[in-house]
Each structure stands twice: as C-alpha cells, then as structure tokens.
Write an enzyme that holds these catalytic residues in place. Structure first.
Site, short mmCIF file in Angstrom:
data_model
loop_
_atom_site.label_atom_id
_atom_site.label_comp_id
_atom_site.label_asym_id
_atom_site.label_seq_id
_atom_site.Cartn_x
_atom_site.Cartn_y
_atom_site.Cartn_z
N GLN A 70 0.82 -1.21 0.00
CA GLN A 70 0.00 0.00 0.00
C GLN A 70 0.86 1.26 0.00
O GLN A 70 0.99 1.91 -1.02
CB GLN A 70 -0.97 -0.01 1.17
CG GLN A 70 -2.09 1.01 1.03
CD GLN A 70 -3.36 0.58 1.78
OE1 GLN A 70 -3.46 -0.54 2.29
NE2 GLN A 70 -4.33 1.45 1.84
N ASP A 71 1.45 1.61 1.14
CA ASP A 71 2.35 2.76 1.14
C ASP A 71 3.53 2.46 2.04
O ASP A 71 3.52 1.50 2.81
CB ASP A 71 1.64 4.06 1.51
CG ASP A 71 1.05 4.07 2.91
OD1 ASP A 71 0.97 3.00 3.53
OD2 ASP A 71 0.66 5.15 3.36
N PRO A 72 4.60 3.25 1.93
CA PRO A 72 5.82 2.95 2.69
C PRO A 72 5.59 3.04 4.19
O PRO A 72 4.69 3.74 4.67
CB PRO A 72 6.80 4.04 2.23
CG PRO A 72 6.26 4.54 0.92
CD PRO A 72 4.77 4.41 1.03
N ASN A 129 4.79 -0.89 -3.77
CA ASN A 129 3.74 -0.14 -3.08
C ASN A 129 2.94 0.66 -4.10
O ASN A 129 3.49 1.11 -5.10
CB ASN A 129 4.33 0.82 -2.05
CG ASN A 129 4.69 0.15 -0.74
OD1 ASN A 129 3.93 -0.66 -0.22
ND2 ASN A 129 5.85 0.49 -0.20
N GLY A 140 -0.72 6.51 4.93
CA GLY A 140 -1.66 6.83 3.86
C GLY A 140 -1.72 8.28 3.47
O GLY A 140 -2.58 8.68 2.67
#
Length: 231
Positions: A70-72, A129, A140
């Site tokens: 999804q994100d780092p 990601n 997020g």
C-alpha cells in the site's frame, strides 16, 4: 519530477516503458507536491534516491513475481522503497513477521533476524507499493497525491510485457488492482492481508510461496529462493 531530472534515477528498461508517464500532468503535479512538502519542512519517506528502488532493483525483463503493498512505512529509517521490507537494523514489522511465519509453515524456511527483502527483489520479486512516498507518522498521507495512476501503469506494463508472472494480492487494497491483470496470462493468488488484524483470516496457511514456485517451475522459470540471510 521529469524524465530529465537528474535526481530521478530510473533503471533503463523501466525508463523506456514509463517514459510517457513522466510527461503527463499528474506526474508533474506530484513532483511539485513533493517539493512543496519538503520545503514546508515535512519528513518524507523513503529518501528521494530510494523512491523508485523497487523498479531499480528489479528490471522489467527480470520480473517473475509481483507483490503489491500500500504505502511505505512511516517511521524514521524504515522504508527503502520495497513493499513490506525495512532497512537493516530495523525491527521486523508485524505484517512481515506474519509473512515469515507463513514461509516457515509453507516451505520450512527459517525466520531471519531482519526485515530486509532486497534479496527477493534481486531475484525478480517486484515489491511494489501503490503509493511510493509517505509523510512521517502519517500512514496513507500520500494516497491521493498522484502515485496511483503511476503505479497502476507499472502493473499494466508488467501485465502486458511479461509472460507467466505470479501476482500476490494480499488484502482488499491489493485485490483492487486485479482488474489490471490478465488471468489468462498470469497466476493471481489472493488472500487476507498479513497484518495482525487479518492474518488469521486466511493469510496464514495460504501456501502462496510454494504455489508461486510451482507455477514458475511449470513455466520453465527458476523458482524464488525465499530464504534470507541473517544480518
């Protein structure tokens, strides 16, 4: 953030495949957003040279497996541009601990003392990601900054240009990208996310790692050595 920006180092095969994206308005807006965030004194992860680390470590022609995150990670020193992975010396995050548990259950692979997945990426596991940056302590925070069309295009490119890949889609966010993947060309494996909130609802026990290697071998490809050295 343009193709000619010397600060953006992109591996040659990806630069060719994604060249048009860097000229699109959304990408220019994304670059300006990141510059403004940094100018405002915000800490952005991962560091600039590591933003495209997944692409730079796994050239397009080498991709065998795609894992979509999804994100780092948003803590200092964690993120280095590969989904689920952390830099050496950083404690293994909970989701990755569950990935290791499943690897151990599925393939009897010892659990390493670190969360550094560089060796997977070097073997052809694209650790992507869907957002490539994040603000410190704000999970997020860059989800709507403009990364989605770019990383969607990355998925489209590997879908179109590569043959007989395995896509590992863990959790609803990753599974939302299934529409970009041709199931006639590639193997799509889905389960719950390895997060502690959901791992016991179908991630642990999914057998994805052995199934991935079986598919690669059936298609004449070298399987992934999922074992990782202690650091």
């Amino acid at each position: 953030m343009t193709d000619n920006d010397d600060r953006i180092k992109l591996e040659a095969s990806w630069k060719e495949a994604l060249r048009e994206e860097f000229d699109k308005p959304y990408m220019k807006q994304l670059g300006e957003f990141l510059r403004q965030e940094k100018a405002a004194g915000k800490a952005i992860f991962p560091p600039g040279p590591l933003i495209f680390n997944a692409l730079n470590t796994t050239p397009l022609e080498n991709v065998k497996v795609v894992i979509i995150g999804q994100d780092p990670y948003h803590g200092p020193g964690q993120a280095h541009g590969l989904c689920f992975s952390v830099q050496p010396g950083v404690p293994t995050p909970p989701s990755l601990q569950n990935i290791y548990k499943e690897l151990n259950r599925d393939l009897n692979i010892p659990i390493p003392n670190n969360g550094y997945l560089q060796r997977w990426a070097e073997q052809g596991v694209l650790l992507l990601n869907t957002s490539l940056t994040v603000e410190q302590a704000k999970a997020g925070s860059h989800a709507n900054a403009g990364w989605q069309p770019f990383t969607d295009r990355v998925i489209e490119v590997v879908n179109e240009r590569c043959e007989r890949l395995v896509f590992l889609l863990w959790g609803s966010h990753a599974q939302s990208k299934q529409k970009l993947i041709d199931p006639q060309r590639h193997l799509i494996l889905k389960s719950a996310h390895p997060s502690p909130l959901s791992a016991y609802r179908g991630f642990l026990g999914n057998g994805h790692f052995s199934r991935t290697n079986k598919f690669l071998e059936q298609n004449g490809k070298t399987p992934i050595d999922w074992s990782l050295p202690d650091l």
